[in-house]
Design a protein around this motif. Structure first.
Motif, PDB file in Angstrom:
ATOM      1  N   ASN A 147      29.390   2.616  28.446  1.00  0.00           N
ATOM      2  CA  ASN A 147      27.952   2.828  28.640  1.00  0.00           C
ATOM      3  C   ASN A 147      27.245   3.374  27.408  1.00  0.00           C
ATOM      4  O   ASN A 147      26.022   3.555  27.422  1.00  0.00           O
ATOM      5  CB  ASN A 147      27.716   3.791  29.808  1.00  0.00           C
ATOM      6  N   LEU A 192      32.668  -2.500  35.099  1.00  0.00           N
ATOM      7  CA  LEU A 192      31.642  -1.898  34.254  1.00  0.00           C
ATOM      8  C   LEU A 192      31.142  -2.849  33.171  1.00  0.00           C
ATOM      9  O   LEU A 192      30.010  -2.714  32.701  1.00  0.00           O
ATOM     10  CB  LEU A 192      32.194  -0.636  33.578  1.00  0.00           C
ATOM     11  N   ASP A 193      31.997  -3.784  32.759  1.00  0.00           N
ATOM     12  CA  ASP A 193      31.681  -4.603  31.583  1.00  0.00           C
ATOM     13  C   ASP A 193      32.321  -5.976  31.742  1.00  0.00           C
ATOM     14  O   ASP A 193      33.532  -6.129  31.608  1.00  0.00           O
ATOM     15  CB  ASP A 193      32.223  -3.908  30.328  1.00  0.00           C
ATOM     16  N   PRO A 213      23.941  -1.462  23.158  1.00  0.00           N
ATOM     17  CA  PRO A 213      24.910  -0.861  24.082  1.00  0.00           C
ATOM     18  C   PRO A 213      26.299  -1.426  23.791  1.00  0.00           C
ATOM     19  O   PRO A 213      26.433  -2.609  23.465  1.00  0.00           O
ATOM     20  CB  PRO A 213      24.406  -1.289  25.458  1.00  0.00           C
ATOM     21  N   LYS A 247      25.404   3.777  23.848  1.00  0.00           N
ATOM     22  CA  LYS A 247      24.490   3.002  23.020  1.00  0.00           C
ATOM     23  C   LYS A 247      24.740   3.363  21.565  1.00  0.00           C
ATOM     24  O   LYS A 247      24.723   4.534  21.200  1.00  0.00           O
ATOM     25  CB  LYS A 247      23.037   3.292  23.399  1.00  0.00           C
ATOM     26  N   ARG A 261      34.090   5.127  31.044  1.00  0.00           N
ATOM     27  CA  ARG A 261      32.672   4.919  31.359  1.00  0.00           C
ATOM     28  C   ARG A 261      31.781   5.395  30.213  1.00  0.00           C
ATOM     29  O   ARG A 261      30.776   4.746  29.878  1.00  0.00           O
ATOM     30  CB  ARG A 261      32.330   5.661  32.646  1.00  0.00           C
TER      31      ARG A 261
END
Length: 434
Positions: free
Chosen positions: A190, A244-245, A199, A192, A186
């Motif tokens: 997440n 998540l992606d 991101p 950046k 994570r």
């Protein structure tokens, strides 16, 4: 359509930039048994460059030089390590990205930011592996040290790889270890980028999140239950990443049959999840005892036969499963089993040519092999010690600290190997223009 355009304009006016979707053309995607990018076929002519983020943190001039050299060789993809874990094991890299659970070295994370930014300038993509079955980066055995209280096993010391593999596979069922592992996943997804402002989840430079480097179900005697645990861990973790992606591909990091207790059904099951986008495999004839570097003439034919079969049968598995496959590791040492950079590479070049002829040849026939990543780029790195073992502060190179420095590295002075890589990279890139 007008409503969609109006919404997009409104978001932009408010300073909200939507993250690209999986359909965005600049992300690498899978179409049937092929990678695509920007509406064209995409083939991997790649290198393993596990220490790329380390150079991004500690030696940016060298990193820029390495990337320029690789780009000139036709390399368009780098397979890199995301994170290392602090450990007492001597054969692990240091410093570590994770000093203790949840505490990261921001300088090393920023090194990854810089690496990805510079790769983007050179139109390269990255495969980022988020853990390691082997001890050289801390990896799964260090997770167990943290959360199960067991010693972090160093097979370089014990010389007992069967016990190491059996014990390390306990990682898959340790709930605290899995929770921390997901924290790492994570954290990266997440993140950046401090250089580009992008991101990670919206950065097309990243091609694939990879569960781990060479995860195994255990050792050669893995039980049916251990195999089931392993398959479930892959499916569950891949689904977690996908949740998540949705922009990036997900891969396992598997070696193929050699990392699947030589169980073809297990290898297929490990890649069957809809959240695992493509297959991976590795080829190590010396490590697997197929060739004797000091008796090449006596062992070459047998090694060639086994290697060719291994290369081809995995492409056949991919064809059967309807997914692409990447040969993401293969290597051979220098002539006479030497670690000296001045030693010749005739046997290695001969081996590379065999590998390339299969991989590129079958790609040209339309089979689902999507390219290669050779192991590994040593570039301008040089061994510092007479015994060729790495110590903290020495140059990093393709050979991690568990191996002698110079064992499998391709250095920037290995002209014949580099020319061979460039030749076959050009052939793969020609397929992208068809």
């Amino acid at each position: 359509m007008k409503k969609v355009i109006a919404l997009a304009a409104s978001l932009l006016m408010m300073g909200v930039v939507p993250v690209a979707s999986a359909a965005a053309p600049d992300f690498v995607a899978v179409k049937k048994t092929q990678f695509t990018r920007n509406g064209h076929p995409y083939y991997i002519a790649g290198a393993n460059f596990w220490y790329g983020a380390y150079l991004g943190a500690n030696d940016r001039p060298r990193l820029l030089k390495e990337l320029d050299t690789l780009k000139a060789m036709g390399i368009n993809n780098l397979r890199v390590l995301a994170v290392s874990e602090k450990t007492d094991m001597k054969s692990a890299v240091r410093p570590a990205t994770t000093n203790e659970p949840g505490k990261y070295d921001e300088r090393l994370l920023a090194g990854m930011d810089f690496l990805l930014a510079e790769m983007g300038k050179r139109d390269m993509t990255a495969v980022i592996y988020l853990n390691n079955f082997w001890q050289w980066s801390g990896g799964m055995t260090q997770y167990l040290n943290w959360f199960a209280g067991t010693p972090a096993l160093d097979p370089n010391v014990t010389k007992d790889y069967e016990t190491y593999m059996r014990e390390t596979a306990r990682f898959y069922t340790n709930e605290k270890a899995q929770a921390e592992y997901r924290n790492v996943i994570r954290t990266f997804i997440n993140r950046k980028n401090t250089v580009t402002g992008k991101p990670y989840a919206g950065d097309p430079v990243i091609m694939s999140w990879q569960l781990a480097n060479e995860p195994r179900p255990g050792n050669a005697s893995s039980t049916p239950q251990e195999k089931e645990i392993y398959v479930k861990w892959i499916a569950d973790t891949a689904a977690y990443i996908r949740g998540l992606d949705k922009n990036h591909l997900v891969s396992t990091g598997s070696e193929g049959l050699a990392g699947s207790a030589h169980d073809a059904a297990l290898f297929e099951k490990a890649h069957a999840s809809k959240d695992v986008d493509y297959l991976t495999y590795h080829l190590w004839p010396k490590n697997w005892g197929w060739i004797d570097s000091k008796r090449v003439d006596a062992t070459w034919s047998g090694a060639l036969e086994k290697s060719s079969h291994y290369l081809n049968v995995h492409i056949d598995y991919a064809k059967k499963m309807g997914k692409p496959i990447v040969l993401e590791e293969f290597g051979m040492d220098r002539d006479g089993a030497s670690f000296d950079i001045k030693s010749s590479t005739k046997v290695r070049d001969r081996f590379y040519k065999v590998v390339f002829d299969v991989v590129v040849g079958r790609a040209e026939k339309g089979d689902p092999v999507a390219g290669f990543n050779f192991w590994a780029w040593g570039g301008a790195g040089r061994a510092a010690n007479a015994d060729y073992w790495w110590k903290e502060g020495n140059d990093l190179m393709g050979d991690p600290p568990q191996e002698e420095q110079g064992l499998y590295s391709v250095f920037d002075t290995d002209k014949s190997t580099i020319a061979l890589i460039r030749q076959y990279a050009d052939r793969l890139h020609a397929l992208e223009r068809k």
